[in-house]
Design a protein around this motif. Sequence first.
Motif, PDB file in Angstrom:
ATOM      1  N   GLY B 179      34.243  67.286  44.860  1.00 32.13           N
ATOM      2  CA  GLY B 179      35.572  66.948  44.720  1.00 32.13           C
ATOM      3  C   GLY B 179      36.360  67.416  45.831  1.00 32.13           C
ATOM      4  N   VAL B 180      36.220  68.831  46.218  1.00 31.76           N
ATOM      5  CA  VAL B 180      36.907  69.459  47.412  1.00 31.76           C
ATOM      6  C   VAL B 180      36.454  68.944  48.649  1.00 31.76           C
ATOM      7  CG1 VAL B 180      37.435  71.626  48.343  1.00 31.76           C
ATOM      8  CG2 VAL B 180      37.103  71.676  45.674  1.00 31.76           C
ATOM      9  N   GLN B 181      35.272  68.694  48.978  1.00 30.76           N
ATOM     10  CA  GLN B 181      35.184  68.240  50.368  1.00 30.76           C
ATOM     11  C   GLN B 181      35.378  66.906  50.540  1.00 30.76           C
ATOM     12  OE1 GLN B 181      30.922  67.300  51.015  1.00 30.76           O
ATOM     13  NE2 GLN B 181      30.523  68.902  49.693  1.00 30.76           N
ATOM     14  N   SER B 182      35.511  66.130  49.442  1.00 28.01           N
ATOM     15  CA  SER B 182      35.785  64.766  49.354  1.00 28.01           C
ATOM     16  C   SER B 182      37.511  64.567  49.558  1.00 28.01           C
ATOM     17  CB  SER B 182      35.410  64.167  47.930  1.00 28.01           C
ATOM     18  OG  SER B 182      35.592  62.710  47.711  1.00 28.01           O
ATOM     19  N   LEU B 183      38.217  65.269  48.932  1.00 27.30           N
ATOM     20  CA  LEU B 183      39.401  65.029  49.112  1.00 27.30           C
ATOM     21  C   LEU B 183      39.823  65.282  50.441  1.00 27.30           C
ATOM     22  CD1 LEU B 183      41.579  67.988  49.211  1.00 27.30           C
ATOM     23  CD2 LEU B 183      40.648  68.076  46.625  1.00 27.30           C
ATOM     24  N   ALA B 184      39.547  66.343  51.144  1.00 28.89           N
ATOM     25  CA  ALA B 184      39.597  66.407  52.637  1.00 28.89           C
ATOM     26  C   ALA B 184      39.334  65.082  53.342  1.00 28.89           C
ATOM     27  CB  ALA B 184      38.707  67.480  53.181  1.00 28.89           C
ATOM     28  N   GLN B 185      38.042  64.521  53.207  1.00 31.96           N
ATOM     29  CA  GLN B 185      38.012  63.144  53.691  1.00 31.96           C
ATOM     30  C   GLN B 185      38.857  62.148  53.651  1.00 31.96           C
ATOM     31  OE1 GLN B 185      35.675  62.127  56.104  1.00 31.96           O
ATOM     32  NE2 GLN B 185      35.553  59.875  55.744  1.00 31.96           N
ATOM     33  N   THR B 186      39.202  62.018  52.272  1.00 33.54           N
ATOM     34  CA  THR B 186      40.014  61.078  51.684  1.00 33.54           C
ATOM     35  C   THR B 186      41.505  61.081  52.395  1.00 33.54           C
ATOM     36  OG1 THR B 186      39.119  60.842  49.620  1.00 33.54           O
ATOM     37  CG2 THR B 186      41.241  59.978  49.556  1.00 33.54           C
ATOM     38  N   LEU B 187      41.992  62.211  52.480  1.00 35.33           N
ATOM     39  CA  LEU B 187      43.239  62.601  52.887  1.00 35.33           C
ATOM     40  C   LEU B 187      43.158  62.561  54.556  1.00 35.33           C
ATOM     41  CD1 LEU B 187      44.521  65.534  50.692  1.00 35.33           C
ATOM     42  CD2 LEU B 187      45.084  62.816  50.704  1.00 35.33           C
ATOM     43  N   GLY B 188      41.988  62.261  55.353  1.00 35.10           N
ATOM     44  CA  GLY B 188      41.959  61.810  56.511  1.00 35.10           C
ATOM     45  C   GLY B 188      41.597  62.841  57.321  1.00 35.10           C
ATOM     46  N   LEU B 189      40.998  64.363  56.608  1.00 38.61           N
ATOM     47  CA  LEU B 189      40.819  65.342  57.572  1.00 38.61           C
ATOM     48  C   LEU B 189      39.246  64.967  57.755  1.00 38.61           C
ATOM     49  CD1 LEU B 189      42.525  68.017  55.516  1.00 38.61           C
ATOM     50  CD2 LEU B 189      43.324  66.763  57.627  1.00 38.61           C
ATOM     51  N   ASN B 190      38.807  64.934  59.053  1.00 34.94           N
ATOM     52  CA  ASN B 190      37.344  64.780  59.298  1.00 34.94           C
ATOM     53  C   ASN B 190      37.378  65.346  60.705  1.00 34.94           C
ATOM     54  OD1 ASN B 190      34.771  63.633  60.457  1.00 34.94           O
ATOM     55  ND2 ASN B 190      34.798  62.654  58.427  1.00 34.94           N
ATOM     56  N   HIS B 191      36.463  66.258  61.045  1.00 34.51           N
ATOM     57  CA  HIS B 191      36.435  66.850  62.466  1.00 34.51           C
ATOM     58  C   HIS B 191      35.133  67.275  62.655  1.00 34.51           C
ATOM     59  CE1 HIS B 191      37.415  69.420  65.932  1.00 34.51           C
ATOM     60  NE2 HIS B 191      38.432  68.461  66.162  1.00 34.51           N
ATOM     61  N   ARG B 192      34.602  66.869  63.783  1.00 37.90           N
ATOM     62  CA  ARG B 192      33.061  67.316  63.781  1.00 37.90           C
ATOM     63  C   ARG B 192      32.851  68.868  63.885  1.00 37.90           C
ATOM     64  NH1 ARG B 192      30.576  64.879  69.440  1.00 37.90           N
ATOM     65  NH2 ARG B 192      32.082  62.952  68.429  1.00 37.90           N
ATOM     66  N   ARG B 193      34.054  69.720  63.956  1.00 42.30           N
ATOM     67  CA  ARG B 193      33.827  71.284  63.958  1.00 42.30           C
ATOM     68  C   ARG B 193      34.163  71.554  62.604  1.00 42.30           C
ATOM     69  NH1 ARG B 193      37.369  73.749  67.875  1.00 42.30           N
ATOM     70  NH2 ARG B 193      35.947  73.136  69.396  1.00 42.30           N
ATOM     71  N   TYR B 194      35.339  71.195  62.139  1.00 45.20           N
ATOM     72  CA  TYR B 194      35.906  71.584  60.921  1.00 45.20           C
ATOM     73  C   TYR B 194      35.136  71.120  59.406  1.00 45.20           C
ATOM     74  CZ  TYR B 194      39.002  73.226  64.450  1.00 45.20           C
ATOM     75  OH  TYR B 194      39.878  73.876  65.273  1.00 45.20           O
ATOM     76  N   SER B 195      34.899  69.854  59.595  1.00 40.28           N
ATOM     77  CA  SER B 195      34.043  69.293  58.413  1.00 40.28           C
ATOM     78  C   SER B 195      32.982  69.899  58.028  1.00 40.28           C
ATOM     79  CB  SER B 195      33.854  67.697  58.793  1.00 40.28           C
ATOM     80  OG  SER B 195      34.850  67.036  58.754  1.00 40.28           O
ATOM     81  N   PRO B 196      32.053  70.309  58.515  1.00 35.98           N
ATOM     82  CA  PRO B 196      30.852  71.369  58.035  1.00 35.98           C
ATOM     83  C   PRO B 196      31.627  72.426  57.318  1.00 35.98           C
ATOM     84  CG  PRO B 196      30.332  70.529  60.237  1.00 35.98           C
ATOM     85  CD  PRO B 196      31.603  70.077  60.105  1.00 35.98           C
ATOM     86  N   MET B 197      32.578  73.035  57.874  1.00 35.21           N
ATOM     87  CA  MET B 197      33.033  74.226  57.486  1.00 35.21           C
ATOM     88  C   MET B 197      33.833  74.007  56.024  1.00 35.21           C
ATOM     89  SD  MET B 197      35.222  76.097  60.722  1.00 35.21           S
ATOM     90  CE  MET B 197      34.415  76.196  61.983  1.00 35.21           C
ATOM     91  N   VAL B 198      34.415  72.696  56.023  1.00 40.30           N
ATOM     92  CA  VAL B 198      35.028  72.399  54.786  1.00 40.30           C
ATOM     93  C   VAL B 198      34.214  72.225  53.655  1.00 40.30           C
ATOM     94  CG1 VAL B 198      36.279  70.469  53.351  1.00 40.30           C
ATOM     95  CG2 VAL B 198      37.051  71.373  55.631  1.00 40.30           C
ATOM     96  N   ARG B 199      32.913  71.514  53.976  1.00 39.60           N
ATOM     97  CA  ARG B 199      31.774  71.319  53.294  1.00 39.60           C
ATOM     98  C   ARG B 199      31.431  72.818  52.380  1.00 39.60           C
ATOM     99  NH1 ARG B 199      28.290  67.552  56.132  1.00 39.60           N
ATOM    100  NH2 ARG B 199      30.515  66.806  56.545  1.00 39.60           N
ATOM    101  N   THR B 200      31.051  73.579  53.453  1.00 40.91           N
ATOM    102  CA  THR B 200      30.579  74.968  52.875  1.00 40.91           C
ATOM    103  C   THR B 200      31.649  75.401  52.196  1.00 40.91           C
ATOM    104  OG1 THR B 200      29.720  75.250  55.132  1.00 40.91           O
ATOM    105  CG2 THR B 200      29.545  77.215  53.811  1.00 40.91           C
ATOM    106  N   LEU B 201      33.045  75.534  52.375  1.00 42.56           N
ATOM    107  CA  LEU B 201      33.950  76.046  51.675  1.00 42.56           C
ATOM    108  C   LEU B 201      34.063  75.546  50.410  1.00 42.56           C
ATOM    109  CD1 LEU B 201      36.277  78.342  52.388  1.00 42.56           C
ATOM    110  CD2 LEU B 201      37.882  76.103  52.544  1.00 42.56           C
ATOM    111  N   ALA B 202      33.792  74.240  50.332  1.00 39.90           N
ATOM    112  CA  ALA B 202      33.964  73.544  49.053  1.00 39.90           C
ATOM    113  C   ALA B 202      32.740  74.143  47.771  1.00 39.90           C
ATOM    114  CB  ALA B 202      33.413  72.147  49.188  1.00 39.90           C
ATOM    115  N   TYR B 203      31.621  74.253  48.577  1.00 36.69           N
ATOM    116  CA  TYR B 203      30.420  74.834  47.693  1.00 36.69           C
ATOM    117  C   TYR B 203      31.023  76.454  47.366  1.00 36.69           C
ATOM    118  CZ  TYR B 203      27.389  70.976  48.285  1.00 36.69           C
ATOM    119  OH  TYR B 203      26.776  69.688  48.191  1.00 36.69           O
TER     120      TYR B 203
END
Lengths: 636, 229, 265
Positions: B179-203
Amino acid sequence: MKLDAKIPSGPIQDKWDTRRFDLKLVNPANKRKYKVLVVGSGLAGASAAASLAELGYQVECFCFQDSPRRAHSIAAQGGINAAKNYRNDGDSVWRLFYDTVKGGDFRAREANVYRLAQLSVNIIDQAVAQGVPFAREYGGLLDNRSFGGAQVSRTFYARGQTGQQLLLGAYASLSRQIGLGAVKMFPRTEMLDVVLVDGHAKGIVVRDLVTGEVRSHAGDAVVLATGGYGNVFYLSTNAKGCNVTATWRAHKRGAGFANPCYTQIHPTCIPVSGDHQSKLTLMSESLRNDGRVWVPKAAGDKRQPSEIPDDERDYYLERKYPSFGNLAPRDIASRAAMQVCDEGRGIGETGLGVFLDFRDSIKRLGKDAIAARYGNLFHMYAKITAEDPYSRPMRIFPAVHYTMGGLWVDYDLQSTIPGLFVLGEANFSDHGANRLGASALMQGLADGYFVIPYTVGGYLAGQKAGSVGSDRPEFASTVAGVQEMTRKLLSIQGKRTVDDFHKALGKIMWGKCGMARNEAGLQQALQEIPVLREEFWRDVRVLGSNESLNQSLEKAGRVADFLEFGELMCRDALERRESCGGHFREEWQDEGEARRDDENFCHAAVWEYQGEGKAPVRHEEPLAFENVHLAVRSYK
Amino acid sequence: MNWLIDFWRSSIGGKVIMAITGLLLFGFVVAHLLGNLQLLSGPDKINAYAKMLHDLGPLLWVMRIGLLVVFVLHVATGIRLARANKAARPVAYAKEATIQASFASRSMVLSGLSLLVFVVYHLLHFTLGVTNPGHSALKAAGAGGHDVYAMVTASFSVPAIAIAYMAFQAVLFLHLSHGVQSLAQTLGLNHRRYSPMVRTLAYLLAAAIAGGNAFLPFAVLSGIVKVAS
Amino acid sequence: MKVTLHIWRQSRQSTKGDFAQDGRMVRYELDHVSADMSFLEMLDVLNEQLIHKGEEPVAFDHDCREGICGSCGVVIDGVPHGPERGTTTCQLHMRSFKDGAEIWVEPWRAAAFPVVRDLVVDRSSFDRVVQKGAFISVGTGAPQDANAIPVPKHDADRAFDAATCIGCGACVAACKNASAMLFVGAKVSHFMHLPQGRVEREQRARDLVAAMDREGFGNCTNQYECEAACPKEIPVRVIAEMNREFVRAKAVEEPASDKGTGGHG
C-alpha cells in the motif's frame, strides 16, 4: 491505352506551383458532398485520408489489418530524407532531386521527383508538429545521419523506428478525424475489386474479414495506397499480409501497370536459417554508416571472423567504390554481395552471407555510442540469430525489400482509370529503377499529405457529387464476381496448401526473376508460372467457411493474384533488354556493373490487361531528362 | 458535486481516493502505534494518554467520524475497484503465471478484507466491549474510568487473543508493504532514483508498524509487560 | 525438438453475455521443431499439418514478424509474448523452450478484447481510446519550421520511450486486472514531454482516461506486470505521469460555460 503524364510546362522548379494553380478547387461548402474511398492506411493512405477529411470531404478508409496503425510502413527503420540542409553540408532541393533521379538509374519521371524533393521539407515540419519524436541533439534541434547513395547528411530518424513514429503520427491524425466523425474507418476489411461506372472508378468491393460479408462502397473517387508486391517472392522483408491484390485487380479493370520488374533487393537482411523461414528481417541500411562490409579474401575460408586478420579480409565495397564505400546504393551493394558469394567467398553455413562488422566503430566511438545509435537493431539481430553483434560481425544477405514498379500514374497520381488515384509504393512514379534509402517514407507522406489533397480536388471539381450510388448494376455484378471467386476457392478442396503454392511461386521468382535475370531463365519462368497457377486452381486446399474469420481464404485470394502477377513481372523483365537499377539482366553488364540502354529503354513500360489467357499489351511512356543529364551511374 | 462523483467513478480517481485515504489511514496506524507503545512505560503513562484523548470531547468525535468516513471510503472504493477488475477479465487464463507482481500486491483485496474483519473485532473487543465484556469492565473500573493498561494486559494475557492480534499484524504488514509504495505511484511519484527508495521504505515502515503492534501482545504474553494486579 | 501444445480453439466470436463461446484448450503434438524457428513459424508448421489432416488451422494475428507492427501476441504459459523479456511473439524463438516442453497458448483475455476466433482478439478498444485524444490537434498544412521548436534531448528521449508502444495489448493481457493504464499512460507521456503536446494536455488527459474507462478495462493496482510483459519495455513511470496529469487536469477543469467558444466574425 493513352498515357498522358500531364506534366505541367515551364521550368521544373515551378511545375508544382503551376499545377496547383491550374487545378480547379471545390467550394468548401460542397466538399462534404463528395466521398473519397481510401484503401490502405499506411503512410500514404493514412496521411491522405486524414488530409482529405480535414479539407471537408467525406472519407471512408479501409485496411486489412485489425487497426490502421499496423500497416507495414511501420516497419521502416532507417529514416526519412529531407532537403533541409540543417547540416550546412551543401544539401538543397536540387541535390535531393539529382540524387534521387541518379539513384533511380534515370528511370523515374523528373517532374515527379523534383516535386518530391520540394515537399520533403514540409514533411519534417508536419511530422514535428504532430509530435513525432525525431532524434535530437543536446541543443534540442533535430539530428541527421547519412544514408546510402548520398554524400550529405539529410536523413531524419527516430532511433531505428522512423517508419513506426511517422506512421503513428499519420495514424494519430487519422484517428483524430475518425473521432470527429469525418473519416469512417473499416479495419479487417480487404478490397477485392474496383467498380467502374462509365469508365470512372466510383466504388470498391470489399470483404469483411471477420464476417465474410462481401459488399460494395460507392464514392466519387478511389485512392489506392496498398503498398508493394514484394511478397510475390514469398520470402521478403514485407509483412506477411502485404499483397498485390488491390493493385492487380485494379489493373484487371483497366489500370496500366508500370515497370513491374523493378524490385529492390536490400543488401542488409538477416540470412535465411531454414525451410521453415516465413519472412526475412531487414537490418537498417543506416548500419552501413558505421559497419564495414567484408568477406574473406580466400574462397572457402571457414575460420571464425575474429581469426581472420585484416589483410585477409576483402572490404569489397570500399575497394570497388572508394568514394561511397559502404554507403553505395542498395542495388549496387546487393549485387556486390551476390558476386562475392558466387565466387565462393560467402560466409556462414550456407555460404549465402557477408559480414557487417562494427569492430572498428566500437573501437573508435565506444560501445555506448554504437548502442545509442543502433541498440534496438542489435537487440533484434541478437534475438533472431542468438549471436552478439557487438562482439561478432553481423551476417547479412540481400533480400527483397521494396518494389519500385506499380500502377502507372500521371503527375496528379491518377491512374489510367479516371478517378482512381494511386499513392506510395503502390504507384510507380518516383524511384525509377532503384529507390534510395530513406526515400520511401518521404514519398508515401508527400503523396498523402501534400499531393493528393490538391489533385483529388481537381478531379472532383469536374464530377457531380454523389452522382453514382451503389444501386447501379455495375456494383451488384462486381460483388457477384468476387463472391464467385471466394466460392470457387473454397470448393476446390485439393491437396496442397496455399503456403505451399506461394513458396513454389517464390522459388521460381527468386531463382529466375530475382537479383539477376536472363532471357533463358525468364522464358522458363513464363512456362512454369501458368502451370503452377493451373495446379493451384485445381488442387489448392482451403478449409473452413466464408462466414467467419478465415485466414487461409484471405491468403488464397492473394496468392491467386500473385500467380497471375508473377507472370507479368517476368514478362516485363524479359522485355526490358537492359540493366538498370534493381533490374539486372546478365546479358547487359560491364563486369558486374549494370549497363543501361538509353537508346531503346529510356521509358516506363506500362502494361495493359487484355483479359484472361491473353497476352498483355506493352505501352511506353518516354522519359525526358532535361535537368539531370543521362549519364552512366557511377559510385566509384 | 457531480464532478467529485465523476472523479470517484473514474479509474484513476478511484485509485487516487484509495491512495489518499490509504495515506490517512496509514497516518492513523502510526499514531495509534505510538500511543499504544506507552503501554511499555507502565500504567500511568498510557492511562493518562487515554484520559487525554477522552477529554478531547467533541473533538474526539470529529476525529472518530472523520476516521470512519476515511475508512468507509477506502473500503467501499476498494470493493468497487476490485469488482470492476474482476469484470474486466471474464475468462480466466487456463495457465496462470506471474512475472514480477509481489505476493503482497496480489493479495491486497484479501488482506484488506481480513483487516476489515480484524478492525471490527478490535472495536468490538476494546472499544465497545462486546466480545470480552470482562476486559472493558476493567477499563471502566480504573481511576476516572481510564484503566486501559488493565484492559489491555488482561486481554493479551489470554494466549488465543494475543496470538490472533499478532497474526493480524502479519496481514497488516502485507497490506502496508504494498500500500505505501503503491500510493506513491498512484499519486504520481515515480523516479528512477527515488522509487526504489520508496519501495524499501515501504517495507521498513510496514515492518516497523506491524512489529511494533505485535510486540505489545508478545510483551504481555511473555511477561515483559506485567499484567495489572 | 518435440513440443506438446495446448491451444485455445474458439470458432465463434465472443459476445458480452457469452465470452468463451465454444472455446476450449486443445492438445497438439508437434515433432521436428527447429530451435531456430520463431514461435509463429512453429505455429505455421502446425497449421500446415492441420490442413493436411483436414482440420481448420489455428487463427492467430501476425503481420510484420519483426516485432514492430503489434499484430501478434498470444499468452504463452501464462505470460504474454512468452518467456523472453522485451520480445514480441514473432521474435520469440523456439530455442527459448526445452525439448519436450508442454506449452499453453491462449489469446489475450480481457473484456475489452473480445475473441474473434482462436487466438485472434479484437483490440479496436485501443483505437477508440486513441481517437479521443492521443494526438496533437494539428492539420496538414504549413506548420513552422521543424527546428523552430527546440526540444531538450532529455524530454525528447522520454517522449520517445513512451512513443515506442506498438499497441499490441500485452499490458492488458498481463495485468491481473486487465487494465490498459500502460497503453494509455504511454500516450499521455509521449505528448506531455513535448512542447507541441502541452497545449492541450489537460483536455487530452481527461478525454483519454474517460475513453479508457468506457471500454471496460480494469484498474491499475501498481503490480507492474504490464511493464514486465511489454515487448518495448515501456516503464510504469508513464502511469505515474498519467495519474499526475489526470489529477491536475481534473483540478483545473472549469465548469462548461454557456457562452460558447466560437470566435467567428
